[in-house]
Design an enzyme around this catalytic site. Structure first.
Site, PDB file in Angstrom:
ATOM      1  N   CYS A  24       0.877  -1.174   0.000  1.00 32.43           N
ATOM      2  CA  CYS A  24       0.000   0.000   0.000  1.00 32.43           C
ATOM      3  C   CYS A  24       0.909   1.217   0.000  1.00 32.43           C
ATOM      4  O   CYS A  24       1.885   1.249  -0.754  1.00 32.43           O
ATOM      5  CB  CYS A  24      -0.980  -0.035   1.171  1.00 32.43           C
ATOM      6  N   ALA A  25       0.628   2.229   0.778  1.00 28.78           N
ATOM      7  CA  ALA A  25       1.501   3.400   0.816  1.00 28.78           C
ATOM      8  C   ALA A  25       2.684   3.168   1.746  1.00 28.78           C
ATOM      9  O   ALA A  25       3.841   3.236   1.342  1.00 28.78           O
ATOM     10  CB  ALA A  25       0.711   4.632   1.242  1.00 28.78           C
TER      11      ALA A  25
END
Length: 259
Positions: free
Chosen positions: A148-149
């Protein structure tokens, strides 16, 4: 430092979440289950390291806006399947909205993260990506990377769900989830993040608040699992009823990933 952590110049939290015991005499095969933060800042050397891993599927758990703002760098000859959300609501990531609108304290950060984990398993976009990820685990012979981030929350939940499905002991599942706190070196990272937050919001956040927000805690994962139990009765029921992981698919995944 854990031998699970893979060294990269500018891809954070890159690690192998395989190689755990999953039954009498059985272990997850190493090198097939990989997780990390985003790859937007990957160095050329990082791309060569990624290429050497022979990844067959990349699961990008970020929202459409996050992917546009920080597009992934890919190695030359990249041929992996990319699984990403198809829902684009045009909204910024919830953690950005939180940071812009509320003071960051250890308590507010933990409340936000606990609420985020309760909602995470049932987000429409996440459900679709999670379901496609599990099908990919059954179908590909090459490693699968999820990210994800920051590689800690969405990624951490999906890795933990995978561990449950495969029969990893709860203590090992939690240990792997918490490894983010060592992988990211929160104390070293916090001052620069605090400066970025103050520039973005005009408000100062304490070192302790930033560390709490950047890290993970067992209570976060417990909140997600408790909400699943409340809505579906069990993690196994959630996997089957919400994500479509029936017994046949589960058996194929287990057979491919354990030895």
């Amino acid at each position: 430092m854990s031998i699970r952590l893979l060294a990269f110049d500018a891809i954070d939290n890159f690690r192998d979440y395989g190689d755990y015991a999953v039954g009498t005499g059985l272990r997850l095969r190493p090198g097939l289950l990989l997780r990390s933060a985003h790859h937007a800042r990957a160095s050329d050397a990082d791309l060569e390291r990624v290429k050497a891993l022979n990844i067959g599927t990349v699961v990008d758990l970020r929202r459409a806006g996050e992917r546009r703002d920080q597009p992934s760098r890919r190695p030359e000859g990249f041929d992996a399947q990319v699984i990403a959300g198809t829902v684009d609501d045009g909204m910024e990531a919830p953690h950005i909205t939180f940071l812009k609108t509320e003071d960051l304290t250890p308590e507010s950060g933990r409340r936000f993260m606990t609420g985020t984990y309760r909602r995470l398993p049932f987000d429409v976009s996440h459900r679709d990506v999670f379901s496609r990820y599990f099908r990919a685990l059954a179908e590909t012979d090459r490693p699968v990377l999820i990210h994800c981030a920051a590689g800690k929350d969405r990624t951490g939940f999906l890795a933990a769900l995978t561990h449950h499905l495969l029969g990893v002991a709860r203590e090992d599942l939690i240990e792997d989830f918490l490894l983010t706190n060592a992988a990211v070196d929160l104390d070293r990272r916090a001052p620069s993040v605090a400066r970025q937050l103050e520039k973005m919001t005009g408000r100062a956040a304490s070192h302790e608040a930033v560390v709490a927000f950047l890290g993970v805690e067992p209570d976060y994962l417990d909140a997600a699992f408790a909400e699943i139990d409340k809505r579906n009765g069990s993690l196994d029921a959630y996997l089957e009823q919400v994500l479509g992981v029936d017994a046949a698919l589960r058996d194929r995944i287990t057979a491919r990933l354990s030895a």
